[in-house]
Design a protein around this motif. Structure first.
Motif, short mmCIF file in Angstrom:
data_model
loop_
_atom_site.label_atom_id
_atom_site.label_comp_id
_atom_site.label_asym_id
_atom_site.label_seq_id
_atom_site.Cartn_x
_atom_site.Cartn_y
_atom_site.Cartn_z
N TRP A 221 0.81 -1.21 0.00
CA TRP A 221 0.00 0.00 0.00
C TRP A 221 0.86 1.27 0.00
O TRP A 221 0.32 2.39 -0.08
CB TRP A 221 -0.90 0.02 1.23
CG TRP A 221 -1.88 -1.11 1.31
CD1 TRP A 221 -1.61 -2.42 1.61
CD2 TRP A 221 -3.29 -1.06 1.05
NE1 TRP A 221 -2.75 -3.18 1.58
CE2 TRP A 221 -3.80 -2.37 1.24
CE3 TRP A 221 -4.16 -0.02 0.70
CZ2 TRP A 221 -5.16 -2.66 1.08
CZ3 TRP A 221 -5.51 -0.32 0.55
CH2 TRP A 221 -6.00 -1.62 0.73
N LEU A 222 2.17 1.10 0.09
CA LEU A 222 3.07 2.24 0.24
C LEU A 222 4.06 2.32 -0.92
O LEU A 222 4.42 1.31 -1.52
CB LEU A 222 3.85 2.12 1.56
CG LEU A 222 2.99 2.11 2.84
CD1 LEU A 222 3.83 1.67 4.03
CD2 LEU A 222 2.38 3.48 3.08
N LEU A 223 4.50 3.54 -1.20
CA LEU A 223 5.49 3.80 -2.23
C LEU A 223 6.71 4.46 -1.59
O LEU A 223 6.59 5.06 -0.52
CB LEU A 223 4.91 4.74 -3.29
CG LEU A 223 3.72 4.25 -4.11
CD1 LEU A 223 3.08 5.43 -4.85
CD2 LEU A 223 4.15 3.18 -5.08
N PRO A 224 7.87 4.38 -2.19
CA PRO A 224 9.01 5.16 -1.68
C PRO A 224 8.63 6.65 -1.64
O PRO A 224 8.13 7.20 -2.64
CB PRO A 224 10.11 4.90 -2.72
CG PRO A 224 9.75 3.57 -3.31
CD PRO A 224 8.24 3.54 -3.36
N GLY A 225 8.82 7.25 -0.50
CA GLY A 225 8.45 8.64 -0.34
C GLY A 225 7.04 8.86 0.19
O GLY A 225 6.68 10.00 0.54
N SER A 226 6.23 7.80 0.25
CA SER A 226 4.90 7.93 0.85
C SER A 226 5.02 8.34 2.32
O SER A 226 6.02 8.05 2.98
CB SER A 226 4.13 6.60 0.77
OG SER A 226 3.85 6.22 -0.55
N ILE A 227 3.99 8.98 2.82
CA ILE A 227 3.94 9.32 4.24
C ILE A 227 2.97 8.36 4.93
O ILE A 227 1.81 8.21 4.52
CB ILE A 227 3.49 10.77 4.46
CG1 ILE A 227 4.52 11.73 3.87
CG2 ILE A 227 3.30 11.05 5.95
CD1 ILE A 227 5.90 11.67 4.51
N GLU A 245 11.43 -2.24 11.87
CA GLU A 245 11.91 -3.57 11.48
C GLU A 245 11.03 -4.21 10.42
O GLU A 245 11.48 -5.06 9.65
CB GLU A 245 11.97 -4.47 12.71
CG GLU A 245 13.05 -4.07 13.73
CD GLU A 245 13.00 -4.94 14.97
OE1 GLU A 245 12.20 -5.93 14.98
OE2 GLU A 245 13.73 -4.66 15.94
N GLN A 246 9.76 -3.79 10.37
CA GLN A 246 8.81 -4.39 9.44
C GLN A 246 8.72 -3.64 8.11
O GLN A 246 8.46 -4.26 7.07
CB GLN A 246 7.40 -4.42 10.08
CG GLN A 246 7.34 -5.00 11.48
CD GLN A 246 7.93 -6.38 11.58
OE1 GLN A 246 7.60 -7.25 10.77
NE2 GLN A 246 8.79 -6.61 12.56
N ILE A 247 8.94 -2.32 8.15
CA ILE A 247 8.80 -1.48 6.96
C ILE A 247 10.02 -0.57 6.87
O ILE A 247 10.41 0.03 7.87
CB ILE A 247 7.53 -0.62 7.04
CG1 ILE A 247 6.28 -1.48 7.19
CG2 ILE A 247 7.39 0.27 5.79
CD1 ILE A 247 5.00 -0.69 7.43
N PRO A 248 10.65 -0.45 5.70
CA PRO A 248 11.79 0.47 5.57
C PRO A 248 11.32 1.92 5.67
O PRO A 248 10.54 2.39 4.83
CB PRO A 248 12.35 0.16 4.18
CG PRO A 248 11.20 -0.43 3.42
CD PRO A 248 10.37 -1.16 4.43
N LEU A 249 11.76 2.62 6.69
CA LEU A 249 11.28 3.97 6.96
C LEU A 249 12.43 4.95 7.11
O LEU A 249 13.52 4.58 7.55
CB LEU A 249 10.42 3.98 8.24
CG LEU A 249 9.16 3.11 8.22
CD1 LEU A 249 8.51 3.06 9.59
CD2 LEU A 249 8.17 3.61 7.17
N GLY A 250 12.16 6.19 6.76
CA GLY A 250 13.14 7.25 6.89
C GLY A 250 12.82 8.16 8.06
O GLY A 250 12.53 7.70 9.16
N HIS A 251 12.81 9.46 7.80
CA HIS A 251 12.61 10.44 8.87
C HIS A 251 11.19 10.37 9.41
O HIS A 251 10.22 10.21 8.65
CB HIS A 251 12.89 11.86 8.34
CG HIS A 251 12.75 12.92 9.38
ND1 HIS A 251 13.65 13.07 10.41
CD2 HIS A 251 11.80 13.89 9.56
CE1 HIS A 251 13.29 14.08 11.16
NE2 HIS A 251 12.16 14.59 10.68
#
Length: 265
Positions: A221-227, A245-251
């Motif tokens: 359901w998510l894209l790179p850069g999605s919030i 640990e489950q989803i690659p996340l940034g800031h």
């Protein structure tokens, strides 16, 4: 998954009764958030989200739920300024949904907004040790437990109302002139085809069990850069670490208990 009844089934220690009365009955609120923290996102528009102010005193009085004014404000701003599609998982009776829908409407852009939630009935609630348990998919263990008093006062009136929680959601959206801005879908979000979303609000990640069960299913359901915005996560480093640990996340930043985070490339 206990998305739609989570406000009532989870422990409410983080909001004392006095605090709830304070923000439910004040026409003026401190809605300031940490704008500097929002500068860490890759999208410059996130700074505008931090500076947006949104509060509807009457809506907090009319729609039951446990979302603070700052949390609702953040959802409104995210829906207003971020690109669609927009997805909500866990609407209950609309305190979050109405804020997102108003953001979509005020954006004046043709954004798709879908909200998903279960349909609960009386047969899914039965006595267990410690109170009344909620059982989903005929499981042996309850997905959540509340006191009998809370069930009779806050849950049963909703699930036995015309149309149940979904009916109340529609009535609240209609009351505010927002029904046409939302596509309501009833059922476990995992049973639907994923819609890659620019902004996704998930109200089904309240504890370790829910994160392990639901977070991996969010990836399509998510894209790179999605919030991604998650309720009841922002105040817990342990839950944030487990989510990462489950989803690659940034800031990411916390607005009260709402965790707003960017999906990593």
């Amino acid at each position: 998954m206990k998305a739609l009844a989570k406000q009532l089934l989870r422990p409410m220690a983080r909001y004392t009764p006095a605090f709830v009365r304070d923000w439910r009955h004040k026409r003026q609120m401190d809605l300031n958030v940490d704008g500097v923290a929002f500068n860490g996102f890759s999208r410059p528009i996130m700074a505008k989200i931090a500076s947006t102010r949104f509060y509807r005193y009457s809506e907090h009085l009319q729609i039951p739920g446990w979302m603070t004014p700052k949390e609702r404000q953040a959802l409104y701003a995210l829906a207003r300024y971020l690109p669609g599609p927009i997805t909500e998982i866990g609407s209950w009776i609309g305190l979050s949904t109405t804020a997102i829908a108003r953001g979509v409407k005020d954006s004046k852009q043709p954004k798709q907004f879908r909200t998903y939630d279960l349909k609960l009935t009386e047969h899914q609630f039965r006595p267990v040790e410690g109170g009344i348990g909620m059982f989903i998919n005929d499981g042996d263990a309850p997905s959540g437990i509340c006191t009998e008093e809370s069930y009779l006062r806050e849950i049963k009136p909703v699930i036995t109302a015309p149309g149940g929680s979904n009916g109340m959601l529609k009535r609240h959206l209609s009351m505010l002139g927002l029904l046409e801005n939302v596509h309501i879908l009833v059922g476990d979000f995992r049973s639907f085809s994923p819609v890659a979303s620019g902004f996704l609000f998930c109200d089904a990640l309240h504890d370790e069990r829910e994160i392990l069960a639901n977070a991996p299913a969010l990836k399509p359901w998510l894209l790179p850069g999605s919030i991604l915005a998650c309720h009841d996560v922002g105040n817990s480093k342990q839950l944030i670490d487990l989510l990462r640990e489950q989803i690659p996340l940034g800031h990411g930043v916390a607005v009260d208990s709402l965790y707003v985070v960017e999906v990593a490339p």
